[in-house]
Structure formats: structure tokens, C-alpha cells
Design a protein around this motif. Structure first.
Motif, mmCIF file in Angstrom:
data_model
loop_
_atom_site.group_PDB
_atom_site.id
_atom_site.type_symbol
_atom_site.label_atom_id
_atom_site.label_comp_id
_atom_site.label_asym_id
_atom_site.label_seq_id
_atom_site.Cartn_x
_atom_site.Cartn_y
_atom_site.Cartn_z
ATOM 1 N N ARG A 277 0.829 -1.205 0.000
ATOM 2 C CA ARG A 277 0.000 0.000 0.000
ATOM 3 C C ARG A 277 0.869 1.262 0.000
ATOM 4 O O ARG A 277 1.939 1.281 0.621
ATOM 5 N N PRO A 278 0.389 2.323 -0.617
ATOM 6 C CA PRO A 278 1.098 3.603 -0.545
ATOM 7 C C PRO A 278 1.073 4.138 0.882
ATOM 8 O O PRO A 278 0.118 3.908 1.626
ATOM 9 N N ALA A 279 2.112 4.860 1.256
ATOM 10 C CA ALA A 279 2.149 5.467 2.579
ATOM 11 C C ALA A 279 1.269 6.705 2.639
ATOM 12 O O ALA A 279 0.764 7.069 3.697
ATOM 13 N N GLY A 280 1.080 7.356 1.487
ATOM 14 C CA GLY A 280 0.304 8.588 1.432
ATOM 15 C C GLY A 280 -1.003 8.406 0.671
ATOM 16 O O GLY A 280 -1.588 7.321 0.670
ATOM 17 N N PRO A 281 -1.460 9.480 0.028
ATOM 18 C CA PRO A 281 -2.723 9.434 -0.732
ATOM 19 C C PRO A 281 -2.711 8.343 -1.797
ATOM 20 O O PRO A 281 -1.678 8.061 -2.413
ATOM 21 N N VAL A 282 -3.878 7.755 -2.009
ATOM 22 C CA VAL A 282 -4.012 6.663 -2.975
ATOM 23 C C VAL A 282 -4.612 7.191 -4.275
ATOM 24 O O VAL A 282 -5.655 7.866 -4.263
ATOM 25 N N GLY B 283 1.821 6.136 -5.145
ATOM 26 C CA GLY B 283 0.439 6.239 -4.693
ATOM 27 C C GLY B 283 -0.479 5.183 -5.255
ATOM 28 O O GLY B 283 -1.704 5.313 -5.181
#
Length: 280
Positions: free
Chosen positions: A6-11, A57
Motif C-alpha cells: 500500500r502507498p504510505a500517502g494518498p491513494v 500512490g
């Protein structure tokens, strides 16, 4: 039996999955062939080629189990009853691929279709693999797509695969046929709107790849199950020619691997930006 990166920030409104790059073969896999033969069916290194996704992302789902152990890109009932030790009472719908030994549980070995297993697939093994691998994988992919879609009108999905440079006897195209760098598929328009396919094709062409559309691959169960353009879910399949990054006989990476990964990462950046503008 799978990993989610998963991305650490906005998807972004874009999800990737790599269903065939797994290399785990549990104890109930009973091969009659050595690994050097049956591992030919794996989409080796595909998850690595697109490994920049989470940093851009874009979530990435990767199967850990081998494709021939349980092929999540086949329907759960795509099994030849003759390949089971007991098919009584099972509602099976074997496709032409299953007849070639490439159903949801493989029974033939590429490239020539030699018997893969020491005996018939046990009924209990078939059902257990569906419960442990097939159903959870599709559930996870569906959840990732819904997460990426949250608050948006559209979400885009890219199903990652690789292909042999030259068709063999277990393929649908003529044996000996040469493949392009990339094949994009949308089940002849059923799994994605035309804009998504054309955008992906144009971006790949700009990066110098040769691209074919729905030939020889049209997309299979993953696109059929998850692509629903009428509901705002657009799914494409991408096949990357293995000659771009690996030796198809020794399975080792070649000197072109880093270059190909960099080009595909550039493609992902542009595709992510296009998806962000088109997601609504």
C-alpha cells in the motif's frame, strides 16, 4: 498467500495486481516435472518491474503462490473433470484452456504440455486451493479497487502479466509466432472504456514499446470478474514480453532489466496522472 503493498500517502484511482509472479508451491503440490520445467509458467519478476507503484500512490497486490498451483486468472470452475480423482457432484465448466491443462489448477507443463503432476488432482486439494488462494485473492483485489475508488466516479485497474517472446504449443496463437513488446487487453471492450485503453497504449508507444491490442490475449477471469465500466471500474490486462528483461531459458535477469523497469515506472507515473484526471 498474497502480499498487499500500500502507498504510505494518498491513494491514486489506480490499482495494480500481479497474479502470476508467485513462487511458493505448498506440500500438496505433487509435480512429475522438475522446477526448471514447471516454473516456466510463472510471470517471473513482473511484480519487480512494477515495484515503484506504492511509491507513486498506487497499491499493488501480488500472489505468493505459484500460478500452476492455483490460477486466479481462471474461473473457479474452469477444471477438466477428467483431471480430478473424483468430480462427482461438482459443477465444472472447463474451457479450452482447461482442456490444454491450464485450468484453475494446472495439469500440463509448458511448453509442450507434458503431464505436470504425478497423479490426478485430488478433489479435496482442488476445493482447498479455491478456499485458501482463489477466493481470498479476488476478495482482496475487489477491496483494493473499492478503496481506491472512494469518493470518485471512476477507478482504473491494471492486471500485470508477462508472455513468452515466441508462441508455443500451449498458446492460443500459432506456434512460432513472434510477440510484440506489450499486449494490452480489455476483453474486446467489455472490461474498460476505450479512453483507458487508448491512453495506456499511447503512453507505452511514447516510451518506444511496440504494442498490440487484444491479440493474442483478450483478458481472462480477473478482467471478467472485476472490470465493470458501466459501474465506473475499468480493468486492463498488460502482457510484457519476457525478452525485454530476462533469459527465458535460464530464468535469469538480463542487462535490459533495469532499463525496462525504468521505462515501465515512467509509464506508471503517466498512467497514474491520467487516472487522477479521469477519475472524477
Amino acid at each position: 498467500m498474497f502480499d498487499i503493498r500500500r502507498p504510505a500517502g494518498p491513494v491514486a484511482p489506480l490499482v495494480l495486481d500481479s497474479p502470476h509472479s508467485g513462487k511458493i508451491y505448498p506440500p500438496d503440490f505433487r509435480p512429475a516435472q522438475p522446477p526448471q520445467r514447471y516454473r516456466r509458467a510463472e510471470d517471473m519478476y513482473v511484480d519487480e518491474l512494477f515495484s515503484s507503484a506504492p511509491f507513486l500512490g498506487v497499491p499493488l497486490l501480488k500472489a505468493r503462490f505459484g500460478r500452476i498451483y492455483c490460477d486466479v486468472n481462471r474461473a473457479s470452475d474452469d477444471m477438466d473433470p477428467e483431471a480430478l480423482d473424483n468430480a462427482e457432484g461438482l459443477e465444472l465448466a472447463p474451457s479450452a484452456k482447461a482442456q490444454l491443462g491450464k485450468g484453475v489448477v494446472w495439469t500440463a507443463t509448458p511448453p509442450d504440455g507434458a503431464p505436470l503432476l504425478v497423479g490426478p488432482v485430488r478433489r479435496t486439494e482442488y476445493l482447498d486451493r479455491l478456499e485458501r488462494c482463489w477466493h481470498p485473492y479476488h476478495a482482496a483485489l475487489g477491496e483494493l479497487i473499492e478503496e481506491a475508488r472512494a469518493g470518485r466516479r471512476r477507478v482504473f485497474h491494471l492486471d500485470l502479466h508477462s508472455m513468452q517472446p515466441v508462441a508455443n504449443a500451449m498458446h492460443e496463437d500459432e506456434t512460432g509466432s513472434l510477440r510484440p513488446d506489450i499486449v494490452l487487453s480489455d476483453r474486446e471492450g467489455a472490461s474498460a472504456g476505450a479512453g483507458y485503453l487508448e491512453a495506456a497504449r499511447a503512453l507505452l508507444l511514447e516510451l518506444g514499446f511496440s504494442v498490440a491490442v487484444n491479440d493474442p490475449f483478450k483478458g481472462a477471469e480477473i478482467l471478467r470478474r472485476h472490470g465493470n465500466p458501466a459501474q465506473g471500474v475499468h480493468s486492463l490486462q498488460i502482457e510484457v514480453n519476457r525478452a525485454l528483461y530476462m533469459d527465458v531459458e535460464t530464468y535469469g535477469k538480463t542487462a535490459r532489466f533495469s532499463e525496462t523497469r525504468a521505462r515501465l515506472s515512467a509509464f506508471l507515473v503517466s498512467l497514474r496522472d491520467w487516472a487522477a484526471k479521469s477519475g472524477g
